[in-house]
Design a protein around this motif. Structure first.
Motif, PDB file in Angstrom:
ATOM      1  N   THR A 214       0.852  -1.186   0.000  1.00 31.95           N
ATOM      2  CA  THR A 214       0.000   0.000   0.000  1.00 31.95           C
ATOM      3  C   THR A 214       0.885   1.231   0.000  1.00 31.95           C
ATOM      4  OG1 THR A 214      -0.055   0.028   2.382  1.00 31.95           O
ATOM      5  CG2 THR A 214      -1.802  -1.200   1.280  1.00 31.95           C
ATOM      6  N   LEU A 215       0.308   2.355  -0.390  1.00 34.32           N
ATOM      7  CA  LEU A 215       1.088   3.588  -0.472  1.00 34.32           C
ATOM      8  C   LEU A 215       1.765   3.917   0.860  1.00 34.32           C
ATOM      9  CD1 LEU A 215      -1.066   6.010  -2.603  1.00 34.32           C
ATOM     10  CD2 LEU A 215       1.235   5.177  -3.092  1.00 34.32           C
ATOM     11  N   ASP A 216       0.968   3.882   1.922  1.00 36.74           N
ATOM     12  CA  ASP A 216       1.518   4.216   3.247  1.00 36.74           C
ATOM     13  C   ASP A 216       2.567   3.210   3.670  1.00 36.74           C
ATOM     14  OD1 ASP A 216      -0.084   6.419   3.445  1.00 36.74           O
ATOM     15  OD2 ASP A 216      -1.755   5.289   4.350  1.00 36.74           O
ATOM     16  N   GLY A 217       2.275   1.960   3.407  1.00 39.86           N
ATOM     17  CA  GLY A 217       3.198   0.895   3.769  1.00 39.86           C
ATOM     18  C   GLY A 217       4.541   1.095   3.111  1.00 39.86           C
ATOM     19  N   VAL A 218       4.513   1.373   1.795  1.00 32.73           N
ATOM     20  CA  VAL A 218       5.742   1.547   1.037  1.00 32.73           C
ATOM     21  C   VAL A 218       6.532   2.736   1.584  1.00 32.73           C
ATOM     22  CG1 VAL A 218       6.636   2.228  -1.212  1.00 32.73           C
ATOM     23  CG2 VAL A 218       4.929   0.435  -1.040  1.00 32.73           C
ATOM     24  N   ARG A 219       5.811   3.815   1.865  1.00 33.75           N
ATOM     25  CA  ARG A 219       6.493   5.006   2.395  1.00 33.75           C
ATOM     26  C   ARG A 219       7.127   4.694   3.751  1.00 33.75           C
ATOM     27  NH1 ARG A 219       1.705   8.274   1.780  1.00 33.75           N
ATOM     28  NH2 ARG A 219       1.487   8.730  -0.421  1.00 33.75           N
ATOM     29  N   ALA A 220       6.403   3.954   4.579  1.00 32.52           N
ATOM     30  CA  ALA A 220       6.899   3.652   5.916  1.00 32.52           C
ATOM     31  C   ALA A 220       8.143   2.777   5.862  1.00 32.52           C
ATOM     32  CB  ALA A 220       5.802   2.980   6.737  1.00 32.52           C
ATOM     33  N   ILE A 221       8.095   1.760   5.006  1.00 34.11           N
ATOM     34  CA  ILE A 221       9.222   0.832   4.934  1.00 34.11           C
ATOM     35  C   ILE A 221      10.492   1.557   4.521  1.00 34.11           C
ATOM     36  CG2 ILE A 221      10.162  -1.143   3.656  1.00 34.11           C
ATOM     37  CD1 ILE A 221       7.261  -2.138   3.426  1.00 34.11           C
ATOM     38  N   HIS A 222      10.324   2.446   3.546  1.00 36.64           N
ATOM     39  CA  HIS A 222      11.524   3.110   3.054  1.00 36.64           C
ATOM     40  C   HIS A 222      11.808   4.431   3.758  1.00 36.64           C
ATOM     41  CE1 HIS A 222      12.496   0.410  -0.313  1.00 36.64           C
ATOM     42  NE2 HIS A 222      11.219   0.082  -0.181  1.00 36.64           N
ATOM     43  N   ARG A 223      11.060   4.684   4.773  1.00 36.55           N
ATOM     44  CA  ARG A 223      11.231   5.900   5.579  1.00 36.55           C
ATOM     45  C   ARG A 223      11.342   7.138   4.685  1.00 36.55           C
ATOM     46  NH1 ARG A 223      15.720   4.020   7.674  1.00 36.55           N
ATOM     47  NH2 ARG A 223      15.312   1.912   8.382  1.00 36.55           N
ATOM     48  N   ALA A 224      10.374   7.248   3.795  1.00 36.26           N
ATOM     49  CA  ALA A 224      10.384   8.385   2.884  1.00 36.26           C
ATOM     50  C   ALA A 224       9.057   9.117   2.998  1.00 36.26           C
ATOM     51  CB  ALA A 224      10.580   7.899   1.458  1.00 36.26           C
ATOM     52  N   ASN A 225       9.081  10.403   2.657  1.00 38.72           N
ATOM     53  CA  ASN A 225       7.867  11.197   2.750  1.00 38.72           C
ATOM     54  C   ASN A 225       6.995  11.038   1.520  1.00 38.72           C
ATOM     55  OD1 ASN A 225       8.393  12.285   5.269  1.00 38.72           O
ATOM     56  ND2 ASN A 225       9.750  13.827   4.354  1.00 38.72           N
ATOM     57  N   THR A 226       7.646  10.944   0.397  1.00 43.96           N
ATOM     58  CA  THR A 226       6.868  10.843  -0.843  1.00 43.96           C
ATOM     59  C   THR A 226       7.296   9.605  -1.623  1.00 43.96           C
ATOM     60  OG1 THR A 226       8.484  12.111  -2.074  1.00 43.96           O
ATOM     61  CG2 THR A 226       6.690  13.354  -1.065  1.00 43.96           C
ATOM     62  N   LEU A 227       6.444   9.265  -2.569  1.00 45.59           N
ATOM     63  CA  LEU A 227       6.720   8.128  -3.427  1.00 45.59           C
ATOM     64  C   LEU A 227       7.950   8.402  -4.282  1.00 45.59           C
ATOM     65  CD1 LEU A 227       5.286   5.487  -3.791  1.00 45.59           C
ATOM     66  CD2 LEU A 227       4.019   6.464  -5.681  1.00 45.59           C
ATOM     67  N   GLU A 228       8.141   9.692  -4.586  1.00 51.36           N
ATOM     68  CA  GLU A 228       9.269  10.087  -5.415  1.00 51.36           C
ATOM     69  C   GLU A 228      10.583   9.665  -4.749  1.00 51.36           C
ATOM     70  OE1 GLU A 228       8.753  14.073  -6.499  1.00 51.36           O
ATOM     71  OE2 GLU A 228      10.074  13.947  -8.229  1.00 51.36           O
ATOM     72  N   LYS A 233      15.232   6.201  -4.569  1.00 53.31           N
ATOM     73  CA  LYS A 233      16.041   5.314  -3.755  1.00 53.31           C
ATOM     74  C   LYS A 233      16.224   3.964  -4.448  1.00 53.31           C
ATOM     75  CE  LYS A 233      16.158   4.531   1.220  1.00 53.31           C
ATOM     76  NZ  LYS A 233      15.308   4.629   2.414  1.00 53.31           N
ATOM     77  N   ILE A 234      15.123   3.459  -4.993  1.00 52.59           N
ATOM     78  CA  ILE A 234      15.184   2.148  -5.637  1.00 52.59           C
ATOM     79  C   ILE A 234      16.000   2.190  -6.908  1.00 52.59           C
ATOM     80  CG2 ILE A 234      13.772   0.473  -6.861  1.00 52.59           C
ATOM     81  CD1 ILE A 234      11.595   1.252  -4.779  1.00 52.59           C
ATOM     82  N   THR A 235      15.780   3.210  -7.706  1.00 49.05           N
ATOM     83  CA  THR A 235      16.485   3.251  -8.976  1.00 49.05           C
ATOM     84  C   THR A 235      17.931   3.703  -8.799  1.00 49.05           C
ATOM     85  OG1 THR A 235      15.594   5.454  -9.345  1.00 49.05           O
ATOM     86  CG2 THR A 235      14.440   3.612 -10.372  1.00 49.05           C
TER      87      THR A 235
END
Lengths: 239, 316
Positions: A214-228, A233-235
């Motif tokens: 989920t959007l929130d989940g992904v943000r939380a895991i990567h400790r980031a504020n935005t999807l950007e 980070k991934i790329t």
């Protein structure tokens, strides 16, 4: 609703998609992200049956896309990346043709095409040749076609590319509304768009799934504020 | 069934939306028309000049085949190549239709256009056969009314098909044909006199065999063109390649002018030289099953290869 298991596709020696697995539940709007050449379109083409996977399996609502292709394709509304259309046909004529192609009878076709033309703001151009339409309108015709048979799953490959800001906002709103009745898999480059329209997200990088959730989940895991930030980070552009 | 019909309808109408179809129709009519004029002159001239089989002048001559060489490639070049070029093939191949339905629909549409192209030549037939009609209206029975009405309905149905009402037209045609058959049968049972009796001054069977030949040979060339079109992305390339592959079938013996006509080479080459088949057999009322077998099997082979070639797109 969409079940993908170890999907792999080789173009010659080059692996465009490597061992991709994910699930999309009914009624979800899922953003399918990744840089250019990550394998988004290839994955979508395998789901719609345009390409056959080298290995692995995928099914739409329990119908395997390889073993039961017709039943699986009946459940899919697909908008390809470049939105190819017959330019010599009129909008209404094209939708009627597509209705017939999808096995709908005459009455259903007329009813549904009136509905989708209303839905995709095509009423005023219904008698116009597709070749004379602007990019935005063509995109809407493609979207109308995807919606035509009222499929359970919508697979939209970059539906907002080439649209003007108003059209982008309208299209996003439409996609969000469609999420109520359809399962939507949506690929795009525009990250804020995903944050606005999608429930969850799958990021694919170099042919492999890098992140999903989920959007929130992904943000939380990567400790980031935005999807950007997550995406960068991934790329590997930001450590 | 419905997807196939929708596809056939689109493919058929697409011909009339492109200029190439009108060019082909015009050139074809000009050529067959001029051949008809020449035939007519020979049929009506006095003295030793004249012809035995009118059809062998129209279809047995190289003039006709020189033009015919270009027609099937022009009709088939766009079928798959255009769709691959513009990407619309993706829309077709992701819709719930089988690959063979796609190929079948495209083939039927282009064959339908081929038939449409030949239809106007029916006007020449009464002259070529020296057809006379004797009307006997005293043989009129109540059953003749449905007979005539059925014929009119069937003609109407045929006329409806090219303008887009394919299924309605076909339905009307079948209904008309059934009514006409029933009417004709009862008329015959009631009173065995013919309403109209046709007499042909010139043997009509060479005309019939010529048309059978032309229908089968056309099927072969169109299937070949369809196959080539499914292999390439550019219409130009499709046209040129199918022209090149079609060339031996049309030029055949002509490529070897000094060949020994009793030798084995000649026998082999003439076995696939279509104009020779027409000059020797079809236009003279001979139905040689060897030629027909070649056309039918080649058609089936090319259609099979087309289905495979379309299918193989998915695997690349």
């Amino acid at each position: 609703m969409i079940h993908v298991e170890h999907l792999t596709k080789f173009y010659g020696d080059y692996a465009a998609v490597k061992d991709v697995s994910f699930d999309v539940d009914r009624g979800q709007v899922v953003g399918f992200l990744g840089p250019n050449g990550a394998g988004k379109s290839t994955t979508m083409r395998m789901l719609t049956g345009y390409l056959t996977p080298t290995s692995g399996r995928a099914s739409i609502d329990g119908k395997d896309v390889f073993w039961d292709p017709i039943a699986a394709r009946r459940k899919i509304g697909y908008l390809p990346e470049s939105c190819p259309l017959y330019t010599e046909m009129r909008v209404e004529e094209y939708l009627h043709f597509r209705g017939g192609l999808k096995g709908m009878n005459r009455r259903e076709t007329v009813q549904r095409s009136n509905f989708v033309m209303e839905r995709c703001w095509l009423k005023e151009v219904r008698r116009q040749l597709i070749g004379t339409l602007s990019k935005g309108f063509r995109q809407r015709v493609g979207l109308a076609d995807a919606l035509l048979a009222n499929p359970a799953v919508l697979i939209l490959d970059e539906p907002t590319v080439g649209l003007d800001p108003t059209q982008i906002i309208e299209t996003r709103k439409l996609i969000k509304e469609l999420g109520a009745d359809h399962t939507v898999l949506l690929s795009t480059h525009i990250l804020p768009e995903v944050e606005m329209t999608c429930d969850s997200v799958i990021i694919i990088y170099q042919g492999q799934v890098a992140v999903q959730g989920t959007l929130d989940g992904v943000r939380a895991i990567h400790r980031a504020n935005t999807l950007e930030d997550v995406f960068l980070k991934i790329t590997g552009l930001m450590v | 069934m419905r997807p196939t019909l929708a596809l056939i309808k689109r493919e058929f109408t697409a011909y009339f939306l492109s200029p190439i179809a009108y060019v082909v129709l015009t050139v074809f009519l000009l050529v067959t028309g001029s051949l008809f004029v020449i035939t007519l002159k020979l049929l009506t001239s006095d003295g030793p000049r004249g012809i035995e089989y009118p059809m062998s002048l129209m279809l047995g001559e190289d003039r006709f085949w020189l033009v015919f060489l270009f027609i099937p490639p022009l009709l088939t070049m766009r079928l798959f190549a255009e769709e691959r070029g513009s990407g619309t093939l993706e829309m077709l191949m992701t819709s719930p239709v089988r690959d063979w339905q796609l190929v079948f629909a495209k083939y039927v549409a282009c064959y339908g256009f081929y038939l449409f192209m030949w239809m106007p030549t029916a006007v020449y037939l009464p002259v070529v056969m020296d057809l006379k009609v004797d009307w006997n209206l005293s043989a009129w029975t109540p059953y003749s009314v449905p007979f005539v009405a059925g014929l009119v309905l069937a003609a109407l149905g045929l006329a409806m098909m090219p303008i887009g009402w394919i299924s309605r037209g076909a339905l009307l045609f079948i209904a008309g044909a059934l009514i006409a058959t029933a009417g004709g049968y009862f008329h015959y049972r009631h009173d065995a006199n013919h309403l109209a009796s046709f007499t042909a001054g010139i043997d009509p069977y060479p005309v019939l065999t010529s048309y059978i030949g032309i229908l089968l040979a056309g099927a072969m060339f169109l299937a070949l063109g369809l196959f080539v079109s499914s292999l390439v992305k550019s219409q130009m390339v499709a046209a040129i390649v199918s022209l090149a592959i079609g060339l031996p079938f049309i030029a055949g013996v002509l490529l070897f002018p000094y060949i020994d006509a009793s030798g084995d080479t000649f026998r082999v080459v003439s076995s696939f030289t279509v104009p020779l088949h027409f000059a020797r057999d079809f236009t003279r009322g001979v139905l040689d099953t060897r030629h027909m077998m070649l056309y039918v099997t080649a058609t089936m082979l090319f259609l099979f290869l087309t289905v495979r070639s379309v299918e193989s797109r998915r695997w690349r």
